[in-house]
Design a protein around this motif. Structure first.
Motif, PDB file in Angstrom:
ATOM      1  N   LYS A 208      42.872  53.974  29.182  1.00 51.83           N
ATOM      2  CA  LYS A 208      43.382  55.351  29.133  1.00 51.83           C
ATOM      3  C   LYS A 208      44.805  55.462  29.693  1.00 51.83           C
ATOM      4  CE  LYS A 208      41.190  59.802  29.924  1.00 51.83           C
ATOM      5  NZ  LYS A 208      40.073  60.428  30.626  1.00 51.83           N
ATOM      6  N   ASN A 209      45.033  54.820  30.828  1.00 45.22           N
ATOM      7  CA  ASN A 209      46.337  54.994  31.482  1.00 45.22           C
ATOM      8  C   ASN A 209      47.082  53.686  31.724  1.00 45.22           C
ATOM      9  OD1 ASN A 209      45.929  57.925  32.174  1.00 45.22           O
ATOM     10  ND2 ASN A 209      44.159  57.011  33.196  1.00 45.22           N
ATOM     11  N   PHE A 210      46.604  52.610  31.185  1.00 44.68           N
ATOM     12  CA  PHE A 210      47.200  51.306  31.487  1.00 44.68           C
ATOM     13  C   PHE A 210      47.396  50.529  30.199  1.00 44.68           C
ATOM     14  CE2 PHE A 210      46.441  46.781  32.954  1.00 44.68           C
ATOM     15  CZ  PHE A 210      47.664  46.653  33.593  1.00 44.68           C
ATOM     16  N   THR A 211      48.570  49.907  30.073  1.00 49.06           N
ATOM     17  CA  THR A 211      48.854  49.155  28.849  1.00 49.06           C
ATOM     18  C   THR A 211      49.452  47.805  29.192  1.00 49.06           C
ATOM     19  OG1 THR A 211      49.411  51.254  27.807  1.00 49.06           O
ATOM     20  CG2 THR A 211      50.046  49.271  26.613  1.00 49.06           C
ATOM     21  N   LEU A 212      48.968  46.791  28.525  1.00 53.14           N
ATOM     22  CA  LEU A 212      49.605  45.476  28.583  1.00 53.14           C
ATOM     23  C   LEU A 212      50.216  45.244  27.208  1.00 53.14           C
ATOM     24  CD1 LEU A 212      46.885  43.310  30.358  1.00 53.14           C
ATOM     25  CD2 LEU A 212      49.108  43.971  31.275  1.00 53.14           C
TER      26      LEU A 212
ATOM     27  N   PRO B 106      55.740  45.227  13.780  1.00 52.38           N
ATOM     28  CA  PRO B 106      55.413  43.824  13.503  1.00 52.38           C
ATOM     29  C   PRO B 106      55.463  42.970  14.759  1.00 52.38           C
ATOM     30  CG  PRO B 106      57.040  44.660  11.945  1.00 52.38           C
ATOM     31  CD  PRO B 106      56.821  45.722  12.960  1.00 52.38           C
ATOM     32  N   GLY B 107      54.451  42.168  14.949  1.00 52.61           N
ATOM     33  CA  GLY B 107      54.449  41.199  16.041  1.00 52.61           C
ATOM     34  C   GLY B 107      54.108  41.774  17.395  1.00 52.61           C
ATOM     35  N   LYS B 108      53.872  43.105  17.456  1.00 50.67           N
ATOM     36  CA  LYS B 108      53.572  43.685  18.765  1.00 50.67           C
ATOM     37  C   LYS B 108      52.137  44.183  18.780  1.00 50.67           C
ATOM     38  CE  LYS B 108      58.244  45.290  19.642  1.00 50.67           C
ATOM     39  NZ  LYS B 108      59.109  46.419  19.937  1.00 50.67           N
ATOM     40  N   PHE B 109      51.502  44.032  19.880  1.00 45.85           N
ATOM     41  CA  PHE B 109      50.175  44.623  20.041  1.00 45.85           C
ATOM     42  C   PHE B 109      49.928  44.819  21.526  1.00 45.85           C
ATOM     43  CE2 PHE B 109      49.716  40.060  19.947  1.00 45.85           C
ATOM     44  CZ  PHE B 109      48.788  39.767  20.931  1.00 45.85           C
ATOM     45  N   ALA B 110      48.859  45.539  21.834  1.00 45.32           N
ATOM     46  CA  ALA B 110      48.633  45.884  23.236  1.00 45.32           C
ATOM     47  C   ALA B 110      47.158  45.830  23.593  1.00 45.32           C
ATOM     48  CB  ALA B 110      49.172  47.287  23.504  1.00 45.32           C
TER      49      ALA B 110
ATOM     50  N   ILE C 148      45.810  40.529  13.550  1.00 49.70           N
ATOM     51  CA  ILE C 148      45.135  41.441  14.469  1.00 49.70           C
ATOM     52  C   ILE C 148      43.937  42.017  13.725  1.00 49.70           C
ATOM     53  CG2 ILE C 148      45.390  43.515  15.866  1.00 49.70           C
ATOM     54  CD1 ILE C 148      48.390  42.836  15.984  1.00 49.70           C
ATOM     55  N   ALA C 149      42.830  41.403  13.897  1.00 48.64           N
ATOM     56  CA  ALA C 149      41.673  41.698  13.058  1.00 48.64           C
ATOM     57  C   ALA C 149      40.699  42.648  13.732  1.00 48.64           C
ATOM     58  CB  ALA C 149      40.964  40.384  12.749  1.00 48.64           C
ATOM     59  N   GLU C 150      39.807  43.184  12.992  1.00 51.44           N
ATOM     60  CA  GLU C 150      38.669  43.958  13.473  1.00 51.44           C
ATOM     61  C   GLU C 150      39.058  45.152  14.338  1.00 51.44           C
ATOM     62  OE1 GLU C 150      35.578  41.679  15.301  1.00 51.44           O
ATOM     63  OE2 GLU C 150      36.200  39.893  14.206  1.00 51.44           O
ATOM     64  N   HIS C 151      40.254  45.657  14.192  1.00 54.17           N
ATOM     65  CA  HIS C 151      40.662  46.738  15.064  1.00 54.17           C
ATOM     66  C   HIS C 151      41.219  47.889  14.250  1.00 54.17           C
ATOM     67  CE1 HIS C 151      41.947  48.764  18.598  1.00 54.17           C
ATOM     68  NE2 HIS C 151      43.191  48.818  18.194  1.00 54.17           N
ATOM     69  N   CYS C 152      40.776  49.093  14.551  1.00 59.03           N
ATOM     70  CA  CYS C 152      41.317  50.235  13.829  1.00 59.03           C
ATOM     71  C   CYS C 152      42.421  50.840  14.671  1.00 59.03           C
ATOM     72  CB  CYS C 152      40.222  51.272  13.614  1.00 59.03           C
ATOM     73  SG  CYS C 152      38.764  50.569  12.857  1.00 59.03           S
ATOM     74  N   GLU C 153      43.656  50.600  14.320  1.00 57.84           N
ATOM     75  CA  GLU C 153      44.778  51.183  15.043  1.00 57.84           C
ATOM     76  C   GLU C 153      44.934  52.632  14.577  1.00 57.84           C
ATOM     77  OE1 GLU C 153      47.000  49.715  17.170  1.00 57.84           O
ATOM     78  OE2 GLU C 153      46.098  47.731  17.125  1.00 57.84           O
ATOM     79  N   ALA C 154      45.220  53.545  15.505  1.00 53.34           N
ATOM     80  CA  ALA C 154      45.447  54.928  15.116  1.00 53.34           C
ATOM     81  C   ALA C 154      46.720  55.018  14.275  1.00 53.34           C
ATOM     82  CB  ALA C 154      45.565  55.792  16.343  1.00 53.34           C
ATOM     83  N   LYS C 155      47.749  54.266  14.717  1.00 53.20           N
ATOM     84  CA  LYS C 155      48.957  54.191  13.896  1.00 53.20           C
ATOM     85  C   LYS C 155      49.373  52.733  13.844  1.00 53.20           C
ATOM     86  CE  LYS C 155      51.522  55.607  17.890  1.00 53.20           C
ATOM     87  NZ  LYS C 155      52.379  56.230  18.659  1.00 53.20           N
ATOM     88  N   PRO C 156      50.087  52.321  12.802  1.00 55.02           N
ATOM     89  CA  PRO C 156      50.393  50.894  12.669  1.00 55.02           C
ATOM     90  C   PRO C 156      51.275  50.394  13.815  1.00 55.02           C
ATOM     91  CG  PRO C 156      51.331  52.192  10.844  1.00 55.02           C
ATOM     92  CD  PRO C 156      50.626  53.134  11.737  1.00 55.02           C
ATOM     93  N   THR C 157      50.985  49.211  14.327  1.00 54.52           N
ATOM     94  CA  THR C 157      51.828  48.643  15.385  1.00 54.52           C
ATOM     95  C   THR C 157      53.067  48.035  14.741  1.00 54.52           C
ATOM     96  OG1 THR C 157      50.478  46.692  15.161  1.00 54.52           O
ATOM     97  CG2 THR C 157      50.064  48.057  17.097  1.00 54.52           C
TER      98      THR C 157
ATOM     99  N   LEU D  13      36.798  44.095  23.885  1.00 53.94           N
ATOM    100  CA  LEU D  13      37.197  42.719  24.206  1.00 53.94           C
ATOM    101  C   LEU D  13      38.287  42.283  23.239  1.00 53.94           C
ATOM    102  CD1 LEU D  13      36.777  39.995  25.695  1.00 53.94           C
ATOM    103  CD2 LEU D  13      35.055  39.436  23.966  1.00 53.94           C
ATOM    104  N   THR D  14      39.457  41.966  23.790  1.00 54.11           N
ATOM    105  CA  THR D  14      40.556  41.447  22.978  1.00 54.11           C
ATOM    106  C   THR D  14      40.646  39.954  23.246  1.00 54.11           C
ATOM    107  OG1 THR D  14      41.734  43.528  23.247  1.00 54.11           O
ATOM    108  CG2 THR D  14      43.041  41.637  22.511  1.00 54.11           C
ATOM    109  N   ARG D  15      40.613  39.163  22.178  1.00 57.61           N
ATOM    110  CA  ARG D  15      40.726  37.703  22.329  1.00 57.61           C
ATOM    111  C   ARG D  15      41.985  37.253  21.606  1.00 57.61           C
ATOM    112  NH1 ARG D  15      36.473  34.465  23.622  1.00 57.61           N
ATOM    113  NH2 ARG D  15      36.838  32.984  21.927  1.00 57.61           N
ATOM    114  N   ILE D  16      42.911  36.711  22.368  1.00 53.35           N
ATOM    115  CA  ILE D  16      44.170  36.239  21.789  1.00 53.35           C
ATOM    116  C   ILE D  16      44.102  34.715  21.746  1.00 53.35           C
ATOM    117  CG2 ILE D  16      46.684  36.219  22.016  1.00 53.35           C
ATOM    118  CD1 ILE D  16      46.413  38.630  23.915  1.00 53.35           C
ATOM    119  N   THR D  17      44.227  34.169  20.560  1.00 53.80           N
ATOM    120  CA  THR D  17      44.126  32.712  20.436  1.00 53.80           C
ATOM    121  C   THR D  17      45.514  32.095  20.313  1.00 53.80           C
ATOM    122  OG1 THR D  17      42.080  33.137  19.276  1.00 53.80           O
ATOM    123  CG2 THR D  17      42.883  30.891  19.201  1.00 53.80           C
ATOM    124  N   LEU D  18      45.712  31.044  21.071  1.00 50.62           N
ATOM    125  CA  LEU D  18      46.973  30.297  21.072  1.00 50.62           C
ATOM    126  C   LEU D  18      46.615  28.836  20.802  1.00 50.62           C
ATOM    127  CD1 LEU D  18      48.219  31.679  24.523  1.00 50.62           C
ATOM    128  CD2 LEU D  18      48.794  32.637  22.291  1.00 50.62           C
TER     129      LEU D  18
END
Ligand code: GLA
Length: 720
Positions: A43-47, A35-39, A24-33, A120-125
Motif C-alpha cells: 500500500k505505501n511501500f515500493t521497491l 519498458p524494463g521497469k517493474f515494482a 512479467i507474467a501472471e500479473h494484471c497491471e492497472a496501467k502498463p509499466t 509473491l514476486t519471483r525475479i529470475t536471474l
C-alpha cells in the motif's frame, strides 16, 4: 555499460525493454509499466526495479525520486563478486571450474497470490556463461506494508559450486541522512542497549558468530530511519528482521552514493558446497515500512506476526506459574504438587515444571549432570511425569514441562554411550558452557534421538505446554559427522535440522503451547518463533530492567509473545512487578507458599485485572508513549481492535511529578470511562477515576496516573 545478455535478447529478437515487459507474467497491471521497469509494491511501500541496457537488474534506492538518473553498477539489485562490482557483494561464488566471478542477467518475473492474499514476486536471474540461476523472492503483504525477501540459488554445473556469500537481501537505500537503530546486550541484558547512529561511508557490520542463539548479544533486527533520528509518530522507517537463529550478518555498506543493506547467514566460515540440481534457499528477511514512525511500524509487524510470525497468534495466552525461581533444582513430587493449590487460588491457569526432573544414573540435581537423559528421576518422581500432570489438571491447572533437547552434559549416560555425537573440534580440549555441550544435529542419529526424546516427553498425558531451552552456543564448531571438506556446512545445516525438528514438533503436537527460551533471551527471532507461541526475553526479570527491555523487544515482537514473569529479582514492590508483567504475557515465578498475605492479595488482584484486559493487551494495538530509556518513566497503551477499550500503563522508574500520560490510538469521538485497575494499597485515587471523557479529550489532556515515586506503577482501563 558492457552488454551481457545481447545473445539472449538476439535469440528472442526483441528489444531489451520489451523483452523485460513480456517476461512479467501472471500479473494484471492497472496501467502498463514503462519498458524494463517493474515494482514490488504494498500500500505505501515500493521497491522499483529496472533492467539496464546491459541486461543486469537494478534497484532504485528506497524512497528515491530521481528515477530518470542514469543507472550505475552501484545500483545493481543483487550484486555479484568478481566481474566489476567492487563493493560488498550479495553473491560470491566459486564455480565448478574454479572461476570466482559471477554475472547475473535478468531473465523474467512471475507473480502469484497466496491464499492469504500476499503477492509473491519471483525475479529470475541467470549467469550467461554458467548454468547457474538465482531467484529473488519478494512476498508482499499489501495492507501491512510487510515484504518478506529471500533468495534461491541453483546450478547445473559439472561439479559442486561453492557459495561464499549468499545474502537474503541486498536492499538499496539513499546514502543521505539514514540512521540505523540496533540493539546490543548480553546474558540478563538482552536487547537492553539500543544504539542509533548515522550511517556513514564504510561498512557497518552487525553480526553473530555463535551459531545457535544470536540474540544473546545482538538481535537480527534493526530499524533504518530515512528522515533523521527515528521517532514514534513521524518519519519514514524501514525495519528489518532476519528469520534466522544461527550466525547472521547484517552489513550496511555505504559507498557514498547509496547504502546497501546486506543481510543473511553470516558468510564467516560458512562456505557452502552446492551440488548440481540442489537449491540453496536463504533465510527470509522481513521488511516493514512506515511513513509515520516506529509506532505504526511495530503495529503493522505485530499484526503480521499474529497471522504469520508465531503460532496461534489470535489465541489468548493464559497466566502461567513457573517453579524455577521458587524451587530451582530442589524439588520432588510432593513439593511440586504443594504449589498447585496456591497457584489455583491466586488465579494462575498453567503450571510449568522447569529443569531438574530427569536423569537417574546422573540425576539432574544441579546443572552439572543429566542433560540428555530424558527419563524422569525415579527418586523425585517415582511414577514419572504423568501423575504430576494429572494432579495439576485435577485442580484445574494445565501442566507444562521444561526440555533442552539439543544439549548434553558430559556427565550423562548419553555422552558415555555417544561421545562422538557432540559438536567439538578434534585434538582440542572440550570447552564447556554451563557444564554442557551441543549435540551435533547434522548427524541423522542425533536428529532421531532428539525427536524421540521430544515425543516421549510431550506425549505424556495432560502435558499441554513446553519450554524449549538452549543454554549454550557454539565455540568449537566442528562436526565429527560431516566430512572434512564440509565442516563449514555446520553453521547452516545445524539450523536447518533444528527448524525441521521444531516444525515436526509443532505439527505432531498442534495443541501443545511452546515457549522459545535460550538461557534467557538468546534465541529470539522469527526463524524459530513461527514454531512457538511465546519467547523468554531474558532471565533478568527485575521489572525495572524489564520496562526498557520489553519496550525494545516490542519494536519487533508483539507483547502477547513476550513472556513477562513476576519474580523477586531486584526486590521491587510486588505491585510494580505485577504491573510490568501485565503489559506482556503475564506469568509468575514465585513460591506462593512463602508470599506475605499482602503480596498474595496484590498478585491475585493483578491476575484478576489481567484477565479482564488481556484481550486488549494481547490482541490490541500497542502505542509506545514515553520511552523509559529517555525519561523518568515508561508509558504504553493498548487499544482494542474496535477501539472501544484501551489500557494505559505508567511505570515510574525515578521519583518525579505525576504529570499526565497522553494515550494514543483512541477513537476521538467515542466516550471512555476511566478506571484504575488493581490500584496499589494506600495510594490516592486517580483524579479521573469513574469519570467519562471523549477519546479526543483523553488524548489531548491525558490521564494523571497514581504513581509519582520510583518503582510505582499505574494501570488504567478506558472502557465503555
Ligand atoms: C535457563 C532458562 C531459565 C531456566 C534454566 C533452567 O537459564 O533461561 O529460565 O529454565 O535455564 O536450567
Amino acid at each position: 555499460m558492457k552488454s551481457i545478455c545481447s545473445s539472449w535478447l538476439r535469440a528472442l529478437a526483441l528489444p531489451m525493454g520489451l523483452a523485460a515487459s513480456l517476461f512479467i507474467a501472471e500479473h494484471c497491471e492497472a496501467k502498463p509499466t514503462p519498458p524494463g521497469k517493474f515494482a514490488v509494491q504494498t500500500k505505501n511501500f515500493t521497491l522499483n526495479f529496472e533492467v539496464g541496457e546491459d541486461g543486469r537488474l537494478y534497484q532504485r534506492a528506497v524512497g528515491a525520486t530521481d528515477a530518470n538518473e542514469k543507472l550505475q553498477r552501484t545500483d545493481e539489485c543483487y550484486p555479484q563478486a568478481g566481474d566489476g562490482y567492487i563493493w560488498e557483494p550479495a553473491l560470491q561464488v566459486s564455480h565448478a571450474d574454479g572461476n570466482t566471478s559471477t554475472v547475473l542477467a535478468f531473465e523474467g518475473v512471475t507473480r502469484t497470490n497466496d491464499a492469504a492474499g500476499r503477492e509473491l514476486t519471483r525475479i529470475t536471474l541467470h549467469d550467461p556463461a554458467y548454468p547457474l540461476e538465482v531467484t529473488l523472492n519478494f512476498r508482499a503483504d499489501r495492507e501491512r506494508d510487510v515484504v518478506e525477501q529471500w533468495t534461491e540459488i541453483v546450478h547445473h554445473e559439472s561439479g559442486a559450486v561453492t557459495l561464499e556469500h549468499m545474502a537474503s537481501t541486498a536492499l538499496l537505500l539513499p546514502a543521505k541522512n539514514v540512521y540505523l537503530t540496533h540493539f546490543f546486550g548480553d546474558w540478563a541484558k538482552e536487547m537492553l542497549y539500543p544504539i542509533t547512529e548515522l550511517v556513514t561511508p564504510g561498512t557497518k557490520v552487525l553480526d553473530s558468530k555463535i551459531g545457535v542463539r544470536a540474540d544473546q548479544y545482538r538481535n537480527p533486527s534493526f530499524v533504518l530511519s530515512l528522515d533523521g533520528q527515528p521517532a514514534e509518530t513521524s518519519g519514514r522507517v524501514l525495519a528489518g528482521s532476519l528469520e534466522w537463529s544461527g550466525s547472521f550478518q547484517c552489513a550496511f555498506d555505504d559507498n557514498g552514493t547509496a547504502i546497501r543493506a546486506l543481510c543473511g547467514v553470516n558468510p564467516f566460515a560458512s562456505a557452502y558446497h552446492l551440488k548440481p540440481g540442489e537449491t540453496f534457499a536463504t533465510p527470509k528477511m522481513i521488511w516493514v515500512w512506515s511513513a509515520h514512525g516506529l509506532g505504526e511500524m511495530s503495529r503493522k509487524l505485530h499484526s503480521w506476526a499474529r497471522d504469520f510470525g508465531l503460532r496461534d497468534g489470535h489465541k489468548t495466552r493464559e497466566v502461567l506459574l513457573n517453579n524455577w525461581e521458587a524451587t530451582g533444582f530442589d524439588f520432588d513430587f510432593n513439593r511440586i504438587v504443594g504449589l498447585y493449590d496456591p497457584a489455583k487460588e491466586i488465579g494462575t491457569e498453567l503450571f510449568l515444571l522447569d529443569d531438574g526432573w530427569f536423569g537417574n544414573k546422573y540425576p539432574r540435581v544441579d546443572d552439572h549432570a543429566g542433560l540428555g537423559d530424558w527419563q524422569p528421576n525415579r527418586q523425585r518422581l517415582p511414577d514419572g511425569l504423568a501423575p504430576l500432570a494429572t494432579e495439576a489438571v485435577k485442580r484445574g491447572l494445565r501442566f507444562g514441562i521444561w526440555i533442552e533437547p539439543e544439549m548434553v552434559n558430559p556427565k550423562s549416560e548419553l555422552f558415555e554411550q555417544h561421545p562422538d555425537w557432540v559438536i567439538r573440534q578434534p585434538k582440542r580440549e572440550l570447552e564447556l558452557q554451563r557444564n554442557q555441550l551441543v549435540l551435533d544435529l547434522t548427524r541423522p542419529q542425533v536428529q532421531a534421538f532428539e525427536w524421540r526424546a521430544i515425543q516421549d516427553v510431550l506425549s505424556v498425558p495432560n502435558i499441554s505446554y513446553a519450554k524449549w531451552d538452549c543454554n549454550r552456543y557454539l565455540t568449537q564448531p566442528g562436526s565429527p559427522y560431516l566430512a572434512s571438506g564440509r565442516q563449514s556446512h555446520l553453521w547452516i545445516d545445524y539450523v536447518d535440522a533444528l527448524y525441521a525438528l521444531m516444525d515436526k514438533t509443532a505439527k505432531r503436537f498442534p495443541d501443545t503451547e511452546l515457549m522459545l527460551c535460550s538461557g534467557g533471551g538468546g534465541r529470539v527471532d522469527y526463524g524459530a518463533l513461527k514454531y512457538f507461541h511465546e519467547f523468554w526475553p531474558s532471565d533478568n526479570t527485575d521489572p525495572v530492567q524489564r520496562v526498557p527491555m520489553q519496550w525494545d523487544y516490542s519494536y519487533f515482537f508483539p507483547p502477547l509473545a513476550i513472556a513477562s514473569h513476576v519474580t523477586h529479582w531486584g526486590n521491587r514492590p510486588m505491585h510494580f512487578a505485577c504491573s510490568v508483567a501485565m503489559s506482556a504475557r503475564f506469568g509468575m515465578d514465585l513460591d506462593l507458599n512463602k508470599l506475605s498475605a499482602e503480596d498474595k492479595a496484590i498478585c491475585a488482584g493483578a491476575i484478576g485485572a489481567y484477565k479482564q484486559i488481556r484481550e486488549i493487551t494481547q490482541m490490541g494495538d500497542l502505542y509506545r508513549l514515553e520511552n523509559p530509556h529517555e525519561t523518568f518513566r515508561g508509558a504504553l497503551d493498548f487499544v482494542s481492535p474496535d477501539r472501544s477499550r484501551a489500557v494505559v500503563f505508567a511505570f515510574q522508574l525515578k521519583d518525579g511529578q505525576n504529570v499526565a500520560v497522553q494515550p494514543q490510538g483512541l477513537d476521538p469521538a467515542r466516550k471512555y470511562t476511566v478506571h484504575e485497575l488493581n490500584p496499589a494499597p494506600g495510594r490516592a485515587t486517580i483524579p479521573q477515576e469513574g469519570k467519562t471523557f471523549t477519546g479526543e479529550e483523553l488524548m489531548h489532556d491525558g490521564l494523571v496516573p497514581s504513581c509519582s515515586h520510583a518503582v510505582e506503577a499505574s494501570v488504567i482501563e478506558l472502557g465503555p
